[in-house]
Design an enzyme around this catalytic site. Structure first.
Site, PDB file in Angstrom:
ATOM      1  N   SER A  33       0.860  -1.197   0.000  1.00 14.97           N
ATOM      2  CA  SER A  33       0.000   0.000   0.000  1.00 14.97           C
ATOM      3  C   SER A  33       0.889   1.238   0.000  1.00 14.97           C
ATOM      4  O   SER A  33       2.049   1.184   0.422  1.00 14.97           O
ATOM      5  CB  SER A  33      -0.861   0.019   1.260  1.00 14.97           C
ATOM      6  N   TYR A  37      -1.833   0.136  10.891  1.00 16.14           N
ATOM      7  CA  TYR A  37      -2.068  -0.318   9.508  1.00 16.14           C
ATOM      8  C   TYR A  37      -0.816  -0.027   8.676  1.00 16.14           C
ATOM      9  O   TYR A  37      -0.342  -0.889   7.926  1.00 16.14           O
ATOM     10  CB  TYR A  37      -3.297   0.360   8.893  1.00 16.14           C
TER      11      TYR A  37
END
Ligand code: NDP
Ligand code: 8X3
Length: 251
Positions: free
Chosen positions: A138, A151
């Site tokens: 990501s 995260y």
């Protein structure tokens, strides 16, 4: 002979779009996720194009991962392409307010789950001296953003594991690709905000986000390159997004 791809997180979003695209390209598929009903539905959509095998398991459960993958029928054991896609964010809170349940979920799914699946599949690639692993990281694994803390840590870990795989698997001719999307409109924010549709929808308002098919196209590009070409690391953002935190909502 047709190749076999093993896709985790194929019940939704990027994984499902990738399975649909791979099927159109004639790649036989092992599709994974926890929601068996969705896997059955996907199978019925694509089984006229390719062979499909369903594996429903929770990537957090090491025993379940090993049991599912070790029980693959002989004709499904030779995995040519592994797409480690299963993952999600859980919560978006400052470090002093985050829940340990959310932290456990993100580290167990995004990091340890990816490792368990890899552990079960990579030795076969090593013994055959061939294979391609595509790990979905990501932009959050390249830049930390406010309240993204754990995260982001999980996706930085995916980035490091991807680099480690590339080094360790270099002697065996195995390609390792890291793909790092920015904002993609999937069920991702619905999971992050625990089913709050309004909050999830607001993440993608005011600009044109990526869609799952954009990422599937990129994944297909990387696996379809000639064998001597390895896309090692690729970040893909919506045009409106300049960084993890800067999104132009005035385009
Ligand atoms: P979705 O929520 O649409 O899909 C997530 C997939 O992961 C589902 O198929 C889900 O299947 C699977 N999954 C989640 N938890 C588990 C588990 N414990 N065991 C097995 N499978 C699991 O999100 P996306 O498609 O957007 O996300 C796919 C990947 O892309 C993730 O790794 C995410 O971090 C990454 N990503 C997403 C971005 C975005 O903006 N959407 C941007 C950058 C990266 P099921 O629930 O059936 O188990
Ligand atoms: C998903 C993209 O920016 O929501 O990994 O973290 S972001």
């Amino acid at each position: 002979m047709s190749k076999i791809a093993f896709i985790t997180g194929a019940t939704s979003g990027i994984g499902k779009a990738t399975a649909l695209l791979f099927a159109r390209q004639g790649i036989n598929l092992i599709i994974c996720g926890r929601r068996a009903d969705r896997l059955e539905e996907l199978k019925s959509q694509i089984e006229s194009m390719v062979k499909v095998h369903i594996l429903a398991f929770d990537v957090r459960d090491e025993q379940a991962v090993m049991k599912a993958i070790n029980s693959l029928p002989e004709e499904w054991k030779t995995v040519d392409i592994l797409v480690n896609n299963a993952g999600n964010a859980h919560g978006l809170a400052p470090i002093h307010e985050g829940s340990t349940e959310d932290w456990n979920a993100m580290l167990d799914i995004n990091v340890k789950g990816l490792l368990f699946v890899s552990k079960a599949i990579i030795p076969g690639m090593v013994s055959r001296k061939s294979g391609h692993i595509v790990n979905i990281g990501s932009i959050a694994g390249k830049e930390v953003y406010p309240n993204g803390n754990v995260y982001c840590a999980s996706k930085f870990a995916v980035d490091a594991i991807t680099s480690g795989m590339r080094l360790d698997l270099n002697p065996y001719g195995i390609r390792v690709t890291g793909i790092h999307p920015g904002l993609v409109e999937t069920e991702f924010s619905l999971v992050r905000f625990k089913g709050d549709e309004q909050r999830a929808g607001s993440v993608y308002k005011g600009f044109k986000p990526l869609v799952a098919e954009d990422i599937a196209d990129v994944i297909w590009y990387t696996v379809n390159c000639p064998p001597h070409v390895m896309i090692s690391d690729l970040t893909i953002l919506p045009t409106a997004q300049a960084s993890a935190t800067i999104v132009n909502k005035n385009l």
